[in-house]
Design a protein around this motif. Structure first.
Motif, PDB file in Angstrom:
ATOM      1  N   ILE A  39      -7.947  -2.004   4.602  1.00 25.76           N
ATOM      2  CA  ILE A  39      -9.219  -2.198   5.290  1.00 25.76           C
ATOM      3  C   ILE A  39     -10.336  -2.433   4.277  1.00 25.76           C
ATOM      4  O   ILE A  39     -11.149  -3.362   4.420  1.00 25.76           O
ATOM      5  CB  ILE A  39      -9.533  -0.997   6.198  1.00 25.76           C
ATOM      6  CG1 ILE A  39      -8.518  -0.930   7.349  1.00 25.76           C
ATOM      7  CG2 ILE A  39     -10.946  -1.089   6.750  1.00 25.76           C
ATOM      8  CD1 ILE A  39      -8.697   0.257   8.259  1.00 25.76           C
ATOM      9  N   SER A  40     -10.397  -1.615   3.226  1.00 25.48           N
ATOM     10  CA  SER A  40     -11.429  -1.783   2.209  1.00 25.48           C
ATOM     11  C   SER A  40     -11.293  -3.126   1.499  1.00 25.48           C
ATOM     12  O   SER A  40     -12.282  -3.857   1.317  1.00 25.48           O
ATOM     13  CB  SER A  40     -11.342  -0.640   1.184  1.00 25.48           C
ATOM     14  OG  SER A  40     -11.559   0.604   1.803  1.00 25.48           O
TER      15      SER A  40
ATOM     16  N   THR B 133     -18.188   0.520   6.070  1.00 23.66           N
ATOM     17  CA  THR B 133     -16.743   0.532   5.834  1.00 23.66           C
ATOM     18  C   THR B 133     -16.291   1.821   5.174  1.00 23.66           C
ATOM     19  O   THR B 133     -15.266   2.401   5.538  1.00 23.66           O
ATOM     20  CB  THR B 133     -16.346  -0.671   4.959  1.00 23.66           C
ATOM     21  OG1 THR B 133     -16.787  -1.884   5.588  1.00 23.66           O
ATOM     22  CG2 THR B 133     -14.847  -0.726   4.764  1.00 23.66           C
TER      23      THR B 133
ATOM     24  N   MET C  95      -6.267   2.949   4.488  1.00 20.10           N
ATOM     25  CA  MET C  95      -7.604   2.732   3.934  1.00 20.10           C
ATOM     26  C   MET C  95      -7.639   1.551   2.965  1.00 20.10           C
ATOM     27  O   MET C  95      -8.593   0.758   2.975  1.00 20.10           O
ATOM     28  CB  MET C  95      -8.079   3.998   3.209  1.00 20.10           C
ATOM     29  CG  MET C  95      -8.403   5.168   4.116  1.00 20.10           C
ATOM     30  SD  MET C  95      -8.581   6.704   3.185  1.00 20.10           S
ATOM     31  CE  MET C  95      -9.789   6.224   1.945  1.00 20.10           C
ATOM     32  N   TYR C  96      -6.636   1.418   2.110  1.00 16.12           N
ATOM     33  CA  TYR C  96      -6.645   0.355   1.109  1.00 16.12           C
ATOM     34  C   TYR C  96      -6.777  -1.038   1.708  1.00 16.12           C
ATOM     35  O   TYR C  96      -7.636  -1.824   1.292  1.00 16.12           O
ATOM     36  CB  TYR C  96      -5.388   0.438   0.232  1.00 16.12           C
ATOM     37  CG  TYR C  96      -5.406   1.537  -0.797  1.00 16.12           C
ATOM     38  CD1 TYR C  96      -6.568   1.869  -1.473  1.00 16.12           C
ATOM     39  CD2 TYR C  96      -4.243   2.244  -1.108  1.00 16.12           C
ATOM     40  CE1 TYR C  96      -6.576   2.882  -2.412  1.00 16.12           C
ATOM     41  CE2 TYR C  96      -4.245   3.256  -2.057  1.00 16.12           C
ATOM     42  CZ  TYR C  96      -5.416   3.577  -2.710  1.00 16.12           C
ATOM     43  OH  TYR C  96      -5.422   4.568  -3.650  1.00 16.12           O
TER      44      TYR C  96
ATOM     45  N   VAL D  80     -11.401   7.903   9.205  1.00 16.33           N
ATOM     46  CA  VAL D  80      -9.974   7.694   9.450  1.00 16.33           C
ATOM     47  C   VAL D  80      -9.134   8.601   8.551  1.00 16.33           C
ATOM     48  O   VAL D  80      -8.150   9.213   8.991  1.00 16.33           O
ATOM     49  CB  VAL D  80      -9.607   6.216   9.223  1.00 16.33           C
ATOM     50  CG1 VAL D  80      -8.096   6.016   9.253  1.00 16.33           C
ATOM     51  CG2 VAL D  80     -10.271   5.342  10.282  1.00 16.33           C
ATOM     52  N   ALA D  81      -9.546   8.711   7.274  1.00 15.76           N
ATOM     53  CA  ALA D  81      -8.806   9.564   6.346  1.00 15.76           C
ATOM     54  C   ALA D  81      -8.846  11.022   6.788  1.00 15.76           C
ATOM     55  O   ALA D  81      -7.827  11.736   6.714  1.00 15.76           O
ATOM     56  CB  ALA D  81      -9.375   9.417   4.935  1.00 15.76           C
TER      57      ALA D  81
ATOM     58  N   THR E  66     -13.654   4.394   6.887  1.00 13.67           N
ATOM     59  CA  THR E  66     -12.405   4.775   6.222  1.00 13.67           C
ATOM     60  C   THR E  66     -12.364   6.273   5.932  1.00 13.67           C
ATOM     61  O   THR E  66     -11.297   6.884   5.991  1.00 13.67           O
ATOM     62  CB  THR E  66     -12.239   3.987   4.919  1.00 13.67           C
ATOM     63  OG1 THR E  66     -13.413   4.132   4.103  1.00 13.67           O
ATOM     64  CG2 THR E  66     -12.013   2.514   5.193  1.00 13.67           C
TER      65      THR E  66
ATOM     66  N   THR F   1       0.811  -1.217   0.000  1.00 20.04           N
ATOM     67  CA  THR F   1       0.000   0.000   0.000  1.00 20.04           C
ATOM     68  C   THR F   1       0.846   1.269   0.000  1.00 20.04           C
ATOM     69  O   THR F   1       0.492   2.258  -0.654  1.00 20.04           O
ATOM     70  CB  THR F   1      -0.944   0.005   1.216  1.00 20.04           C
ATOM     71  OG1 THR F   1      -0.162  -0.145   2.421  1.00 20.04           O
ATOM     72  CG2 THR F   1      -1.925  -1.137   1.124  1.00 20.04           C
TER      73      THR F   1
ATOM     74  N   ALA G 203      -2.878   8.118   4.833  1.00 19.67           N
ATOM     75  CA  ALA G 203      -4.292   7.739   4.883  1.00 19.67           C
ATOM     76  C   ALA G 203      -4.591   6.604   3.906  1.00 19.67           C
ATOM     77  O   ALA G 203      -5.306   5.651   4.242  1.00 19.67           O
ATOM     78  CB  ALA G 203      -5.170   8.954   4.569  1.00 19.67           C
ATOM     79  N   SER G 204      -4.051   6.677   2.688  1.00 17.90           N
ATOM     80  CA  SER G 204      -4.303   5.630   1.691  1.00 17.90           C
ATOM     81  C   SER G 204      -3.702   4.302   2.117  1.00 17.90           C
ATOM     82  O   SER G 204      -4.298   3.240   1.896  1.00 17.90           O
ATOM     83  CB  SER G 204      -3.725   6.054   0.337  1.00 17.90           C
ATOM     84  OG  SER G 204      -4.325   7.241  -0.132  1.00 17.90           O
TER      85      SER G 204
END
Length: 405
Positions: free
Chosen positions: A361-362, A301, A358-359, A308-309, A305, A114, A354-355
């Protein structure tokens, strides 16, 4: 007969009839009910009184989730948990916890993927913002109403032009992250170690069909919206604007329905070695009857996210404004801010962090939703337990439904 190659083992049952092949509670048999002995233990005594003689064989555990021997007892039977999730139907919290646990357990591999993807994507996007993409035109507060309307239209056009490269870069990032993290998460379900070279070796043969699927699904959504607004655009005038609004709302609802219906296609394509169209059909088959549940989990979700971002990026954004004084002064003066390198670099660092969180988790939620649906419909928990080497799940174990030649 099973229609799911790849991850689907021969013992899985089809998902057309939910629970097919899964032991169901046996109804009472009417007049053949067992007759109880007249000598009963006293009230409140849960264990039988001691009696001389050899003890009988221990009772066989009753089959539970998906027909597997997950233990007995009076409460919910304990399911085996070789990896990040228990091998039984999952709740929302367990799906989210499994995604986070994968990030925590395999953090070197996950962050290696990521962070690399996020840095490259953000670097390209920063260069585009600095040198290629047009700046939004400034709106003159002293302009006439017609001029203000024209300026607003130009501003919206510039914003749309700037959004297209960002969306394409997001698709590329989703494509790469999905290709690699799907196998990381599938191995974490089995509790197996995973390295980046192994993940790449498994993902590489599936890159071409995954790229086709990654491009096809958004194109379907865009085509549906275009068909919805086209009649209003052709009519024009005020009536046309009303048709554009109504058609756009209806088309957006249809697009969301299709996106949820096809949301498990990526996992089916990677883990079952399906083709593009077969993966779409497979996803629709797994989602059928559970659309609202899957929609709710995906929406939750996305909201988590997003929160969080924001928590991560907002401090970097404020710091970037504080460092780049020209951009901040233009913003307070009501002008279109022209950000320099300090702002772009600091805000870009926040976006990368952040990415990177997030990646996984998604992607984790999507893959675990796929696993959960197959557990509920096809008793995939039995196959996963066998693959993980859980004792009692080999051929001939209680609940074993593997065909034998």
């Amino acid at each position: 007969m099973n229609d799911s190659p790849g991850w689907a083992s021969p013992g899985s049952s089809p998902s057309d009839d939910q629970g097919a092949g899964t032991p169901q509670p046996t109804p009472g048999d009417g007049g053949n009910a067992p007759k109880w002995s007249e000598n009963q233990p006293p009230a409140g005594q849960w264990s039988p009184p001691a009696a001389p003689g050899p003890a009988g064989p221990p009772p066989t555990p009753a089959p539970a989730w998906g027909g597997g021997p997950y233990g007995g007892g009076w409460g919910r039977p304990a399911a085996p948990k070789p990896g990040v999730i228990p091998l039984r139907p999952l709740g929302v919290g367990e799906i989210l916890d499994g995604a986070v646990s994968t990030l925590r357990t395999h953090w070197r591999t996950v962050l290696g993927v990521t962070l690399t993807v996020s840095v490259v994507v953000q670097f390209v996007e920063t260069l585009l913002q600095r040198y290629v993409l047009p700046r939004p035109p400034e709106v003159d507060p002293n302009a006439t109403p017609s001029e203000q309307l024209e300026q607003v239209g130009e501003s919206l056009q510039a914003t749309m032009v700037a959004t297209v490269p960002s969306m394409l870069l997001g698709l590329i990032a989703t494509f790469i992250v999905t290709a690699l993290l799907t196998f990381v998460i599938s191995r974490s379900v089995l509790g197996r170690p995973v390295t980046l070279p192994e993940v790449w070796r498994e993902a590489r043969p599936r890159l071409a069909p995954l790229l086709g699927l990654t491009l096809l699904v958004p194109l379907i959504a865009v085509a549906v919206v275009a068909v919805g607004v086209l009649p209003g655009l052709l009519v024009g005038s005020a009536a046309g604007a009303g048709l554009v609004f109504l058609g756009g709302v209806a088309a957006s609802i249809v697009s969301v329905w299709l996106l949820v219906r096809f949301s498990l296609a990526y996992s089916a394509l990677m883990l079952e070695r399906q083709g593009v169209m077969a993966s779409l059909r497979r996803s629709a088959k797994l989602v059928k009857g559970s659309w609202w549940r899957i929609f709710g989990i995906l929406l939750l979700t996305a909201l988590l996210t997003l929160v969080v971002a924001l928590i991560i990026t907002l401090p970097f954004t404020f710091l970037a404004y504080a460092v780049d004084g020209d951009g901040l002064s233009d913003l307070f003066a009501g002008k279109t801010p022209e950000f320099g390198w300090p702002f772009l670099i600091i805000s870009g660092i926040g976006a990368v962090i952040a990415s990177a969180i997030m990646y996984p988790i998604s992607a984790g939620v999507t893959v675990l939703l796929y696993v959960d649906q197959r557990i509920r419909r096809e008793a995939l928990d039995l196959e996963l337990a066998r693959a993980a080497g859980v004792p009692g799940y080999g051929p001939g174990a209680p609940g074993d439904t593997t065909p034998r030649s």
